[in-house]
Design an enzyme around this catalytic site. Structure first.
Site, PDB file in Angstrom:
ATOM      1  N   ASP A  70      71.118 -15.393  83.936  1.00  0.00           N
ATOM      2  CA  ASP A  70      69.732 -15.138  84.288  1.00  0.00           C
ATOM      3  C   ASP A  70      68.903 -16.337  83.814  1.00  0.00           C
ATOM      4  O   ASP A  70      69.343 -17.100  82.946  1.00  0.00           O
ATOM      5  CB  ASP A  70      69.282 -13.845  83.586  1.00  0.00           C
ATOM      6  CG  ASP A  70      67.835 -13.523  83.868  1.00  0.00           C
ATOM      7  OD1 ASP A  70      67.448 -13.529  85.056  1.00  0.00           O
ATOM      8  OD2 ASP A  70      67.088 -13.281  82.899  1.00  0.00           O
TER       9      ASP A  70
ATOM     10  N   ASP B 252      64.815 -16.558  83.431  1.00  0.00           N
ATOM     11  CA  ASP B 252      63.670 -16.313  82.563  1.00  0.00           C
ATOM     12  C   ASP B 252      64.082 -15.498  81.340  1.00  0.00           C
ATOM     13  O   ASP B 252      64.683 -14.441  81.474  1.00  0.00           O
ATOM     14  CB  ASP B 252      62.577 -15.568  83.343  1.00  0.00           C
ATOM     15  CG  ASP B 252      61.241 -16.235  83.159  1.00  0.00           C
ATOM     16  OD1 ASP B 252      60.819 -16.410  81.999  1.00  0.00           O
ATOM     17  OD2 ASP B 252      60.640 -16.610  84.173  1.00  0.00           O
TER      18      ASP B 252
HETATM   19 MG   LIG Z   1      65.282 -12.512  82.402  1.00  0.00          MG
END
Ligand SMILES: [Mg+2]
Length: 350
Positions: free
Chosen positions: A34, A36
């Site tokens: 992932d 962010d």
């Molecule tokens: Mg995230």
């Protein structure tokens, strides 16, 4: 280390974080990362991310970046990562725009017109699947696809979606994250925009993004991963997506999840491993062992006493958290732990 996903729904719920003698970067061929809260926050690299990813990659691990954000193209995301010091090509970026475009393409003829409510990432992904993005309900679209359009997306775009959906055109959404972090706070995400159209039409979209299977399938198709490790910061997208896909996961605490949320995790939200940041990819993971009164990890012993979790010992705070997870998840079974972990977490400084 074990493959502990639950695609068939017939395995027992995970009751403690797994141990691993080998570095995770050696035990898994591909990291599905992932972005962010894991690699960057507010556009800037998270501490230890750049060096850890470089080391994992030089050791032979394939790194792929998996984002629910459908606004930016893989080219744009790869450019951003490369600027941060993480050399990345567009083929190493998988977006929910690509996952939803594939989902649409499986249900409409090649060359079909698709009404886009969203940004450039969606248009590029639709063209890649041989579909023609159009802007108006009057362009006779055979599908509507909605993805995050950024703060400049005009209200009239939702009206176009509603007009088409009211004519019986199927509706797709890249993802349904209600919020999106911005440099100035929490902003409405695509899930909030989807709610606008849902309220106005009463219709239900088909959704592609994490934690749903179309997104995981897209990452596996594009990376060719055989032993994938999902690395994320959110329980209800990254970790649940790994669970649904039947692959192991590493939760890092650099993003939105804190210790209390981890202790209260439902079975599908329990990661295989927990670590502070991406340095956790480069190391083994300590065993969490049952002892008379509860569970031990590192120098800590955690137990349930009355309606509270307690922790005794000393050492790395993270080992204490792993032991607490074991007590909480064991007590919760296939539900949510009701024991109060506040004092124990405070003792660990978490
Ligand atoms: Mg995230």
């Amino acid at each position: 280390m074990s493959q502990t996903g639950n695609p068939g729904g017939n395995q027992r719920p995970r009751t403690r974080p797994a141990g691993s003698e080998r570095a995770l970067s050696e035990s898994y061929d591909t990291a599905l990362l992932d972005l962010d809260g894991v690699v960057y926050a507010g556009g800037k690299a998270i501490a230890h991310a750049v060096e850890s990813l470089a080391t994992a990659r030089s050791g032979g691990m394939h790194l792929a970046y998996v984002t629910n954000n459908a606004l930016r193209t893989p080219d744009a995301v790869a450019g951003h990562l490369t600027e941060l010091g993480i050399p990345t090509g567009p083929s190493d970026v998988i977006t929910s725009a690509q996952a939803v475009a594939r989902l649409v393409s499986e249900q409409v003829p090649v060359g079909a017109r698709v009404l886009v409510v969203g940004g450039e990432g969606l248009r590029v992904a639709l063209r890649e699947r041989g579909l023609e993005p159009v802007e108006s309900a009057d362009d006779d679209p055979v599908a509507v696809v909605q993805g995050y359009g950024g703060p400049e997306l005009a209200w009239g775009r939702f009206a176009e979606a509603c007009y088409a959906i009211a004519r019986g055109v199927p509706w797709f959404a890249s993802n349904t994250d209600l919020t999106i972090p911005s440099g100035r706070g929490i902003a409405p995400g695509n899930g909030a925009a989807v709610e606008v159209v849902r309220i106005a039409t009463g219709a239900e979209p088909q959704v592609a993004g994490k934690p749903l299977p179309p997104m995981h399938r897209e990452t596996i198709l594009r990376t060719g991963a055989e032993r994938a490790l999902v690395v994320g910061d959110r329980l209800d997208t990254d970790i649940e997506g790994a669970f649904n896909g039947g692959v192991d996961s590493l939760l890092v605490l650099t993003g939105v999840t804190d210790g209390a949320q981890l202790l209260a995790a439902r079975p599908e939200h329990r990661p295989t491993y927990v670590d502070a940041d991406l340095r956790g990819m480069l190391t083994g993971q300590p065993e969490v062992a049952p002892v008379d009164e509860g569970f031990a990890c590192g120098g800590w012993v955690a137990a349930a006493r009355g309606d509270a979790l307690v922790i005794e010992g000393e050492g790395e705070a993270l080992d204490g958290l792993r032991a607490l997870c074991a007590v909480a998840w064991t007590a919760a079974g296939d539900g949510v732990c009701a024991l109060d972990g506040g004092k124990a977490l405070a003792r660990l400084g978490l």
